[in-house]
Design a protein around this motif. Structure first.
Motif, PDB file in Angstrom:
ATOM      1  N   ARG A   1       0.848  -1.189   0.000  1.00 11.61           N
ATOM      2  CA  ARG A   1       0.000   0.000   0.000  1.00 11.61           C
ATOM      3  C   ARG A   1       0.884   1.240   0.000  1.00 11.61           C
ATOM      4  NH1 ARG A   1      -3.581   1.318   5.212  1.00 11.61           N
ATOM      5  NH2 ARG A   1      -1.539   1.731   6.101  1.00 11.61           N
ATOM      6  N   ARG A   2       0.463   2.241  -0.773  1.00 10.49           N
ATOM      7  CA  ARG A   2       1.161   3.523  -0.778  1.00 10.49           C
ATOM      8  C   ARG A   2       0.129   4.623  -0.709  1.00 10.49           C
ATOM      9  NH1 ARG A   2       5.950   5.933  -4.486  1.00 10.49           N
ATOM     10  NH2 ARG A   2       5.722   8.051  -3.732  1.00 10.49           N
ATOM     11  N   ARG A   3       0.315   5.547   0.249  1.00 12.27           N
ATOM     12  CA  ARG A   3      -0.619   6.653   0.439  1.00 12.27           C
ATOM     13  C   ARG A   3       0.129   7.965   0.264  1.00 12.27           C
ATOM     14  NH1 ARG A   3      -3.849   8.204   5.932  1.00 12.27           N
ATOM     15  NH2 ARG A   3      -5.257   9.685   4.972  1.00 12.27           N
ATOM     16  N   ASP A   4      -0.400   8.827  -0.611  1.00  7.99           N
ATOM     17  CA  ASP A   4       0.229  10.116  -0.884  1.00  7.99           C
ATOM     18  C   ASP A   4      -0.807  11.229  -0.828  1.00  7.99           C
ATOM     19  OD1 ASP A   4       2.945   9.269  -1.508  1.00  7.99           O
ATOM     20  OD2 ASP A   4       2.097   8.369  -3.316  1.00  7.99           O
ATOM     21  N   PRO A   5      -0.409  12.420  -0.382  1.00  5.26           N
ATOM     22  CA  PRO A   5      -1.327  13.556  -0.406  1.00  5.26           C
ATOM     23  C   PRO A   5      -1.539  14.032  -1.841  1.00  5.26           C
ATOM     24  CG  PRO A   5       0.834  14.268   0.310  1.00  5.26           C
ATOM     25  CD  PRO A   5       0.889  12.769   0.182  1.00  5.26           C
ATOM     26  N   PHE A   6      -2.694  14.637  -2.081  1.00  2.79           N
ATOM     27  CA  PHE A   6      -2.941  15.246  -3.385  1.00  2.79           C
ATOM     28  C   PHE A   6      -1.895  16.332  -3.620  1.00  2.79           C
ATOM     29  CE2 PHE A   6      -7.862  14.536  -3.490  1.00  2.79           C
ATOM     30  CZ  PHE A   6      -7.656  13.181  -3.597  1.00  2.79           C
ATOM     31  N   GLY A   7      -1.551  16.535  -4.867  1.00  2.00           N
ATOM     32  CA  GLY A   7      -0.652  17.626  -5.209  1.00  2.00           C
ATOM     33  C   GLY A   7       0.527  17.216  -6.060  1.00  2.00           C
ATOM     34  N   GLY A   8       0.703  15.926  -6.274  1.00  2.00           N
ATOM     35  CA  GLY A   8       1.840  15.472  -7.071  1.00  2.00           C
ATOM     36  C   GLY A   8       1.433  14.345  -7.997  1.00  2.00           C
ATOM     37  N   LYS A   9       2.430  13.712  -8.573  1.00  2.00           N
ATOM     38  CA  LYS A   9       2.196  12.576  -9.463  1.00  2.00           C
ATOM     39  C   LYS A   9       1.933  11.333  -8.626  1.00  2.00           C
ATOM     40  CE  LYS A   9       3.286  14.610 -13.404  1.00  2.00           C
ATOM     41  NZ  LYS A   9       2.563  14.617 -14.631  1.00  2.00           N
ATOM     42  N   LEU A  10       1.019  10.514  -9.083  1.00  2.00           N
ATOM     43  CA  LEU A  10       0.654   9.272  -8.415  1.00  2.00           C
ATOM     44  C   LEU A  10       1.075   8.120  -9.318  1.00  2.00           C
ATOM     45  CD1 LEU A  10      -0.857   7.805  -6.126  1.00  2.00           C
ATOM     46  CD2 LEU A  10      -2.921   8.071  -7.488  1.00  2.00           C
ATOM     47  N   GLU A  11       1.978   7.296  -8.853  1.00  2.00           N
ATOM     48  CA  GLU A  11       2.469   6.183  -9.664  1.00  2.00           C
ATOM     49  C   GLU A  11       1.502   5.004  -9.573  1.00  2.00           C
ATOM     50  OE1 GLU A  11       6.112   2.980  -9.799  1.00  2.00           O
ATOM     51  OE2 GLU A  11       6.427   4.885  -8.777  1.00  2.00           O
ATOM     52  N   LEU A  12       0.894   4.672 -10.710  1.00  2.00           N
ATOM     53  CA  LEU A  12       0.026   3.509 -10.793  1.00  2.00           C
ATOM     54  C   LEU A  12       0.780   2.400 -11.524  1.00  2.00           C
ATOM     55  CD1 LEU A  12      -3.415   5.109 -11.714  1.00  2.00           C
ATOM     56  CD2 LEU A  12      -2.617   4.326  -9.484  1.00  2.00           C
ATOM     57  N   PRO A  13       0.893   1.231 -10.900  1.00  2.00           N
ATOM     58  CA  PRO A  13       1.649   0.135 -11.515  1.00  2.00           C
ATOM     59  C   PRO A  13       0.905  -0.473 -12.703  1.00  2.00           C
ATOM     60  CG  PRO A  13       0.595  -0.626  -9.517  1.00  2.00           C
ATOM     61  CD  PRO A  13       0.323   0.852  -9.616  1.00  2.00           C
ATOM     62  N   ASP A  14       1.575  -1.356 -13.417  1.00  2.00           N
ATOM     63  CA  ASP A  14       0.940  -2.104 -14.497  1.00  2.00           C
ATOM     64  C   ASP A  14      -0.236  -2.878 -13.933  1.00  2.00           C
ATOM     65  OD1 ASP A  14       2.684  -1.196 -16.415  1.00  2.00           O
ATOM     66  OD2 ASP A  14       4.105  -2.819 -16.108  1.00  2.00           O
ATOM     67  N   PRO A  15      -1.311  -3.024 -14.617  1.00  2.00           N
ATOM     68  CA  PRO A  15      -1.471  -2.841 -16.046  1.00  2.00           C
ATOM     69  C   PRO A  15      -1.745  -1.401 -16.471  1.00  2.00           C
ATOM     70  CG  PRO A  15      -3.516  -3.643 -15.157  1.00  2.00           C
ATOM     71  CD  PRO A  15      -2.529  -3.562 -14.013  1.00  2.00           C
ATOM     72  N   PHE A  16      -1.868  -0.455 -15.532  1.00  2.00           N
ATOM     73  CA  PHE A  16      -2.135   0.934 -15.889  1.00  2.00           C
ATOM     74  C   PHE A  16      -0.866   1.635 -16.343  1.00  2.00           C
ATOM     75  CE2 PHE A  16      -5.295  -0.337 -12.763  1.00  2.00           C
ATOM     76  CZ  PHE A  16      -6.435  -0.171 -13.505  1.00  2.00           C
ATOM     77  N   GLY A  17       0.203   1.526 -15.558  1.00  2.00           N
ATOM     78  CA  GLY A  17       1.499   2.080 -15.937  1.00  2.00           C
ATOM     79  C   GLY A  17       1.454   3.560 -16.284  1.00  2.00           C
ATOM     80  N   CYS A  18       0.817   4.354 -15.428  1.00  2.00           N
ATOM     81  CA  CYS A  18       0.743   5.784 -15.694  1.00  2.00           C
ATOM     82  C   CYS A  18       0.943   6.554 -14.402  1.00  2.00           C
ATOM     83  CB  CYS A  18      -0.582   6.145 -16.353  1.00  2.00           C
ATOM     84  SG  CYS A  18      -2.022   5.798 -15.331  1.00  2.00           S
ATOM     85  N   GLU A  19       1.078   7.863 -14.514  1.00  2.00           N
ATOM     86  CA  GLU A  19       1.288   8.733 -13.358  1.00  2.00           C
ATOM     87  C   GLU A  19       0.350   9.935 -13.431  1.00  2.00           C
ATOM     88  OE1 GLU A  19       5.407   9.796 -13.129  1.00  2.00           O
ATOM     89  OE2 GLU A  19       6.009   7.792 -12.541  1.00  2.00           O
ATOM     90  N   PRO A  20      -0.915   9.755 -13.024  1.00  2.00           N
ATOM     91  CA  PRO A  20      -1.829  10.898 -13.047  1.00  2.00           C
ATOM     92  C   PRO A  20      -1.385  11.973 -12.054  1.00  2.00           C
ATOM     93  CG  PRO A  20      -2.878   8.997 -12.024  1.00  2.00           C
ATOM     94  CD  PRO A  20      -1.556   8.546 -12.540  1.00  2.00           C
ATOM     95  N   ASP A  21      -1.667  13.215 -12.392  1.00  2.00           N
ATOM     96  CA  ASP A  21      -1.307  14.360 -11.552  1.00  2.00           C
ATOM     97  C   ASP A  21      -2.458  14.648 -10.601  1.00  2.00           C
ATOM     98  OD1 ASP A  21      -0.467  16.713 -10.404  1.00  2.00           O
ATOM     99  OD2 ASP A  21      -0.313  17.820 -12.275  1.00  2.00           O
ATOM    100  N   THR A  22      -2.273  14.372  -9.306  1.00  2.00           N
ATOM    101  CA  THR A  22      -3.338  14.596  -8.324  1.00  2.00           C
ATOM    102  C   THR A  22      -3.490  16.068  -7.974  1.00  2.00           C
ATOM    103  OG1 THR A  22      -1.882  14.206  -6.427  1.00  2.00           O
ATOM    104  CG2 THR A  22      -3.031  12.295  -7.334  1.00  2.00           C
ATOM    105  N   GLY A  23      -2.595  16.907  -8.452  1.00  2.00           N
ATOM    106  CA  GLY A  23      -2.686  18.341  -8.210  1.00  2.00           C
ATOM    107  C   GLY A  23      -3.845  18.989  -8.931  1.00  2.00           C
TER     108      GLY A  23
END
Length: 61
Positions: free
Chosen positions: A28-50
């Motif tokens: 589990r990884r928990r991050d505050p809104f405001g930066g990039k969020l690393e989503l592992p495969d099968p998504f493999g993307c980094e949405p910007d929570t900012g």
């Protein structure tokens, strides 16, 4: 690999659960809104929570 994403608008956090099961979530990884969020495969993307728009009632106590 199963992945779950939990967006907590009140706490303004994003939690990524990897390999969740009915009994446990081994990673589990928990991050505050405001930066990039690393989503592992099968998504493999980094949405910007900012850019998330927090509803006005989510910030009221």
């Amino acid at each position: 690999m199963p992945v779950q994403l939990l967006l907590d608008m009140h706490e303004q956090t994003a939690t990524v659960f990897r390999e969740p099961s009915a009994k446990r979530c081994p990673s589990r990884r928990r991050d505050p809104f405001g930066g990039k969020l690393e989503l592992p495969d099968p998504f493999g993307c980094e949405p910007d929570t900012g850019v998330f728009e927090v509803p006005a009632d989510a910030t009221e106590s």
